[in-house]
Design a protein around this motif. Structure first.
Motif, mmCIF file in Angstrom:
data_model
loop_
_atom_site.group_PDB
_atom_site.id
_atom_site.type_symbol
_atom_site.label_atom_id
_atom_site.label_comp_id
_atom_site.label_asym_id
_atom_site.label_seq_id
_atom_site.Cartn_x
_atom_site.Cartn_y
_atom_site.Cartn_z
ATOM 1 N N UNK A 176 103.540 39.166 -36.220
ATOM 2 C CA UNK A 176 104.864 39.567 -35.745
ATOM 3 C C UNK A 176 104.985 39.426 -34.236
ATOM 4 N N UNK A 177 103.939 38.887 -33.584
ATOM 5 C CA UNK A 177 103.996 38.621 -32.161
ATOM 6 C C UNK A 177 103.457 39.723 -31.274
ATOM 7 N N UNK A 178 102.803 40.722 -31.871
ATOM 8 C CA UNK A 178 102.295 41.834 -31.074
ATOM 9 C C UNK A 178 100.902 41.528 -30.528
ATOM 10 N N UNK A 179 100.670 41.964 -29.299
ATOM 11 C CA UNK A 179 99.321 42.028 -28.755
ATOM 12 C C UNK A 179 98.725 43.349 -29.215
ATOM 13 N N UNK A 180 97.549 43.317 -29.792
ATOM 14 C CA UNK A 180 96.964 44.507 -30.412
ATOM 15 C C UNK A 180 95.707 44.925 -29.658
ATOM 16 N N UNK A 181 95.661 46.193 -29.316
ATOM 17 C CA UNK A 181 94.450 46.793 -28.734
ATOM 18 C C UNK A 181 93.988 47.884 -29.689
ATOM 19 N N UNK A 182 92.775 47.767 -30.205
ATOM 20 C CA UNK A 182 92.279 48.710 -31.210
ATOM 21 C C UNK A 182 90.902 49.223 -30.816
ATOM 22 N N UNK A 183 90.756 50.523 -30.840
ATOM 23 C CA UNK A 183 89.481 51.162 -30.544
ATOM 24 C C UNK A 183 89.106 52.024 -31.738
ATOM 25 N N UNK A 184 87.986 51.684 -32.393
ATOM 26 C CA UNK A 184 87.558 52.412 -33.583
ATOM 27 C C UNK A 184 86.748 53.639 -33.184
ATOM 28 N N UNK A 185 86.992 54.744 -33.869
ATOM 29 C CA UNK A 185 86.287 55.995 -33.575
ATOM 30 C C UNK A 185 85.043 56.128 -34.438
ATOM 31 N N UNK A 186 83.956 56.671 -33.877
ATOM 32 C CA UNK A 186 82.767 56.924 -34.703
ATOM 33 C C UNK A 186 83.009 58.103 -35.623
ATOM 34 N N UNK A 187 82.232 58.191 -36.690
ATOM 35 C CA UNK A 187 82.355 59.349 -37.573
ATOM 36 C C UNK A 187 82.035 60.633 -36.813
#
Length: 472
Positions: free
Chosen positions: A140-151
């Protein structure tokens, strides 16, 4: 759970007009599951940020009916008050409803103006991981920034959790951003807090108009949004496939001739093709006949002329084509007897449909070449494994014959919507494989003037089911 929206489009504080929420006020709203709060942590001409904070009533959730809970403790120990979910989608619709619909009385010019926007969801549960997350937003044209959290940060050996802090950025209208969030947040939520029925399907189709039909993950988005309910999923996909179809130009309300019809008209090929199909259906002894991908009703009109066929059903994925068929067949002027012979239904050849079962014969005329090759296997099972008519008459163009048309540029198909066109060998190989796999015999016929080296312009396969044959 928190949604943060930021813009740097000057004057950035006009974001308050678009959201219909004054930047200098802290506002609260009562919702069925708790409260929503709107506030602005930063407001200036250069940069403005608005926050939507949900305070979910956990006790109220326990008191409500929740069929998903398998054990008592889960009613008290869960992530529902803290993660972005269907609660957030509902809050967007109720708290930012005017902005979602693209209404702004004070700044109507800004509503349609693409502006730099970013949206942050602090805790989003992503089933499918970062790959699926990016696969949903990036097309859809978005720049995505993703940070995964540890358990658990204290125990890194436990690995990562399914929770992400997600920021998406795009220059777009606020209405489009909110619409995408409204639909897609729910896609990541496997436990919607409300009943999902046909009204929810209608919401999905309304809010996703213009973008979901072309989305590469449309099937998975639709399946998840509708909580994996097969009947709703099939209906929604059928209507999305219709939306995906290239629009046909119209003149005075009548569909124009298709490109291949103009090309083939000097040969009267369409009339010869319809005549050959009707003759094959008549010779099979069929009385109850399907016309799959019936289009504007050319074959249906010929079938209606023959009293041998006392039940005739035309199906198409395009509502426009079905409306054209109604006009061509003058359905509203048919006698009761004639009207009882004919039925037009909306449906897709990609999904099993019990309405197609127990027919004597099915015609599939110039249809398969419009299907994407990866979808052919689904079509094969729908027709030959599940519907299983005694006879199937199927026609498709012969690609080898195309060189005889001077007006058709080399290498081009007869119609811009054709996904492929088979040579005679390719068609016969495909059809023979279908027959062997599903317990049919197939014979091949030619339609139209036959070239000594190139064959006929149309190739036809007549499949006859072998009674008692194993298939699958």
């Amino acid at each position: 759970m928190l949604l943060t929206i930021t813009t740097t489009h000057e004057p950035a504080n006009a974001l308050g007009y678009l959201l219909h929420k004054h930047p200098e006020r802290f506002q609260s709203f009562d919702l069925s599951f708790g409260k929503a709060h709107v506030y602005y942590p930063e407001v200036s001409v250069e940069r403005c940020t608005a926050c939507l904070l949900l305070d979910v009533d956990a006790v109220g959730m326990v008191r409500g009916k929740n069929a998903d809970q398998n054990f008592l403790l889960a009613q008290y120990v869960n992530d529902r008050p803290y993660t972005a979910s269907s609660f957030m989608s509902v809050a967007i619709a109720q708290v930012f409803g005017s902005a979602l619909q693209g209404r702004c009385k004070d700044r109507p010019d800004l509503v349609q103006t693409p502006i730099p926007l970013s949206a942050r969801l602090d805790v989003l549960p992503v089933r499918g991981g970062e790959r699926f997350l990016r696969g949903v937003f990036e097309p859809l044209g978005y720049e995505v920034e993703a940070v995964q959290s540890p358990l658990d940060e204290r125990f890194p050996e436990w690995g990562d959790s399914p929770y992400f802090s997600v920021t998406v950025r795009k220059t777009t209208t606020l209405a489009d951003l909110l619409t995408h969030l409204y639909v897609l947040i729910s896609v990541f939520d496997n436990r919607k807090h409300y009943w999902v029925g046909e009204d929810e399907m209608e919401k999905l189709l309304a809010k996703s108009e213009g973008w979901l039909a072309q989305h590469p993950e449309k099937e998975e988005i639709t399946r998840r949004y509708l909580k994996f309910q097969p009947s709703l999923y099939r209906m929604a996909l059928a209507r999305l496939v219709h939306e995906e179809e290239p629009a046909e130009a119209e003149d005075d309300g009548q569909p124009r001739e298709k490109a291949e019809e103009v090309l083939e008209k000097p040969l009267s090929l369409n009339e010869q093709r319809l005549g050959a199909v009707v003759a094959s259906l008549r010779a099979s002894g069929a009385k109850r006949v399907l016309d799959l991908g019936c289009g504007a009703g050319s074959l249906l009109r010929e079938l209606m002329k023959d009293k041998q066929f006392y039940e005739i059903v035309g199906m198409d994925v395009s509502m426009r084509s079905l409306e054209a068929a109604q006009r061509r067949l003058k359905v509203d002027r048919l006698s009761t007897t004639q009207a009882n012979r004919l039925k037009l239904i909306h449906g897709s050849l990609m999904y099993r449909d019990k309405r197609l079962e127990d027919f004597d014969a099915a015609a599939v005329v110039e249809v398969v070449e419009h299907l994407d090759p990866p979808r052919l296997s689904a079509f094969e099972r729908v027709l030959f494994e599940f519907a299983r008519p005694r006879t199937v008459v199927l026609t498709t163009p012969n690609r080898e014959y195309n060189v005889t048309w001077e007006t058709l540029p080399s290498g081009q198909f007869r119609h811009p919507d054709h996904r492929f066109e088979w040579t005679r060998l390719e068609f016969q190989s495909w059809a023979s494989g279908i027959a062997n796999r599903f317990g049919y015999e197939v014979r091949f016929l030619t339609v139209g003037p036959e070239h000594p080296d190139l064959g006929s312009p149309t190739q036809m396969g007549v499949f006859q089911r072998m009674e008692g044959a194993a298939h699958g």
